[in-house]
Design a protein around this motif. Structure first.
Motif, PDB file in Angstrom:
ATOM      1  N   ASN A  23       8.490  52.777   1.573  1.00 61.30           N
ATOM      2  CA  ASN A  23       9.714  53.005   0.805  1.00 61.30           C
ATOM      3  C   ASN A  23       9.418  53.063  -0.690  1.00 61.30           C
ATOM      4  N   TYR A  24       8.567  52.165  -1.171  1.00 62.99           N
ATOM      5  CA  TYR A  24       8.206  52.189  -2.589  1.00 62.99           C
ATOM      6  C   TYR A  24       7.259  53.348  -2.894  1.00 62.99           C
ATOM      7  N   TYR A  25       6.296  53.557  -2.017  1.00 60.83           N
ATOM      8  CA  TYR A  25       5.299  54.612  -2.223  1.00 60.83           C
ATOM      9  C   TYR A  25       5.972  55.973  -2.413  1.00 60.83           C
ATOM     10  N   HIS A  27       8.720  56.740  -3.650  1.00 61.87           N
ATOM     11  CA  HIS A  27       9.588  56.878  -4.823  1.00 61.87           C
ATOM     12  C   HIS A  27       8.903  56.493  -6.130  1.00 61.87           C
ATOM     13  N   ILE A  28       7.603  56.273  -6.068  1.00 62.57           N
ATOM     14  CA  ILE A  28       6.820  56.030  -7.280  1.00 62.57           C
ATOM     15  C   ILE A  28       6.214  57.340  -7.746  1.00 62.57           C
ATOM     16  N   ILE A 352      16.413  51.885  -3.392  1.00 63.73           N
ATOM     17  CA  ILE A 352      15.009  52.143  -3.708  1.00 63.73           C
ATOM     18  C   ILE A 352      14.837  53.007  -4.947  1.00 63.73           C
ATOM     19  N   GLU A 355      14.821  50.384  -7.655  1.00 64.15           N
ATOM     20  CA  GLU A 355      13.789  49.356  -7.529  1.00 64.15           C
ATOM     21  C   GLU A 355      12.374  49.917  -7.680  1.00 64.15           C
ATOM     22  N   ALA A 356      12.135  51.163  -7.270  1.00 62.49           N
ATOM     23  CA  ALA A 356      10.799  51.756  -7.414  1.00 62.49           C
ATOM     24  C   ALA A 356      10.444  51.931  -8.889  1.00 62.49           C
ATOM     25  N   LYS A 357      11.433  52.267  -9.705  1.00 64.45           N
ATOM     26  CA  LYS A 357      11.182  52.394 -11.153  1.00 64.45           C
ATOM     27  C   LYS A 357      10.794  51.045 -11.751  1.00 64.45           C
ATOM     28  N   MET A 359       9.204  48.732 -10.147  1.00 65.24           N
ATOM     29  CA  MET A 359       7.836  48.479  -9.708  1.00 65.24           C
ATOM     30  C   MET A 359       6.842  49.235 -10.581  1.00 65.24           C
ATOM     31  N   GLU A 360       7.158  50.464 -10.922  1.00 58.41           N
ATOM     32  CA  GLU A 360       6.297  51.237 -11.830  1.00 58.41           C
ATOM     33  C   GLU A 360       6.090  50.470 -13.134  1.00 58.41           C
TER      34      GLU A 360
END
Length: 370
Positions: A23-25, A27-28, A352, A355-357, A359-360
């Motif tokens: 899910n994170y991968y 959207h990064i 996501i 949240e992905a932003k 994480m970046e």
């Protein structure tokens, strides 16, 4: 470009941790962040083609338990040759091992990620080793991540968690992808020959943690008085044959559907009328968030992290309760039906796209600080 390497305890299969990663991968920004993977063992993963198509590298190393020296040498070589700035361990307590290697070769950001509230073993020796590993995990990691508060306390301790030194990383998903659809419901129910029956569903690997035995016991009680019901179990795992045997012995084979591993869980949830989730332990479960994004009523065990409960269509039942209590909760949920509350999930941090932003920025800021 920031170079990140994820290390796992096996290849990427269909499971909660893998779903979180993907899910994170997805959207990064891969133009800014290169994400590669280390698998233990030689097996291919179910997402490998997608990862490779996006430019990721996949390395296979021996299982640390079988070949500890070769494991260490290979991980060290990969980290040095790849010049990684971030290592993100998805191995719970045993992540202390690769994180120690990463510290030795100068990887600046070393993330330990807690996905559970209990070690995934009942072996007394392994439990001792895992508890020792937790101590060293805090020594070698620079950053502590957890899926929820309870998972943070379990892995890193009450003090660090209450001091906000453990970052809560939400198991965020594509909320719109999991929204309820009549079309998807009809498609899946047609595929499995389901008519107007009520469907009790579960998604999870067949292992002790997921408590499939309890699911069957509850379902046996239900079919005593209700013939218009089916149970759908999605997933695979080492205990699947045991559960199939239990189904056969109780003469309910015509009522239970084993789908095997599926990559269309977002579609399958639409075919369910209630989700049964009596896990013995969980971190902050990805599937529980997916179920709530679908608006599907869910009956879960009382040991599951309270942070998992976002919408009103969730009922908690004690693991100590008898099957009649679980049965009554299921029928109460069936009466209430679906409740779509997307805004609550967004407010709680499960979108996501947002949240992905974050994480970046975590990856970027920590590397810059170093």
């Amino acid at each position: 470009m920031t170079k990140v390497i994820m290390i796992l305890g096996r290849s990427m299969l269909y499971g909660g941790t893998e779903a979180f990663i993907m899910n994170y991968y997805r959207h990064i920004d891969h133009n800014k962040i290169q994400i590669d993977f280390i698998y233990q063992g030689d097996d291919d993963g179910v997402y490998d083609k997608e990862l490779l198509d996006n430019g990721s590298k996949i390395y296979h190393v021996p299982f640390k338990s079988k070949s500890p020296i070769r494991f260490s040498k290979n991980v060290k070589r990969i980290l040095k040759e790849g010049n990684y700035q971030v290592i993100h361990s998805q191995m719970d307590a045993m992540g202390c091992w690769p994180l120690a290697i990463a510290k030795g070769v100068g990887v600046p950001m070393r993330i330990a990620h807690s996905h559970n509230t209990k070690h995934q073993t009942n072996n007394p020796v392994k439990l001792i080793l895992n508890n020792i590993a937790k101590i060293f995990l805090k020594k070698y990691a620079t950053d502590y991540y957890a899926c929820g508060y309870d998972a943070g306390v379990f892995m890193f301790g009450q003090k660090l968690t209450d001091q906000n030194k453990v970052q809560i990383i939400h198991n965020a998903i594509e909320l719109d992808r999991y929204a309820y659809s009549d079309l998807k419901r009809d498609k899946i129910r047609k595929e499995f020959g389901i008519g107007d029956e009520k469907v009790i569903g579960h998604v999870g690997q067949f292992r002790e943690q997921k408590n499939h035995k309890k699911i069957i016991e509850i379902f046996i009680e239900i079919v005593k008085t209700d013939n218009n019901v089916k149970l759908m179990l999605v997933g695979d795992g080492e205990l699947k044959s045991n559960i199939q045997k239990m189904v056969e012995e109780n003469n309910i084979r015509d009522k239970v559907i084993f789908t095997g591993a599926r990559n269309d869980v977002s579609d399958i949830l639409n075919a369910f009328d209630v989700f049964l989730f009596p896990s013995l332990f969980e971190g902050l479960s990805v599937i529980a968030i997916e179920v709530q994004a679908n608006g599907l009523p869910m009956i879960m065990s009382d040991v599951i992290d309270n942070e998992t409960v976002i919408i009103d269509a969730v009922i908690k039942v004690s693991l100590e309760s008898n099957v009649c209590v679980w049965k009554n909760a299921i029928y109460k949920a069936l009466e209430s039906g679906r409740k779509e509350e997307k805004e609550k999930l967004i407010e709680a941090g499960y979108d996501i796209l947002t949240e992905a932003k974050k994480m970046e920025e975590r990856y970027f800021s920590k590397v810059k600080d170093k």
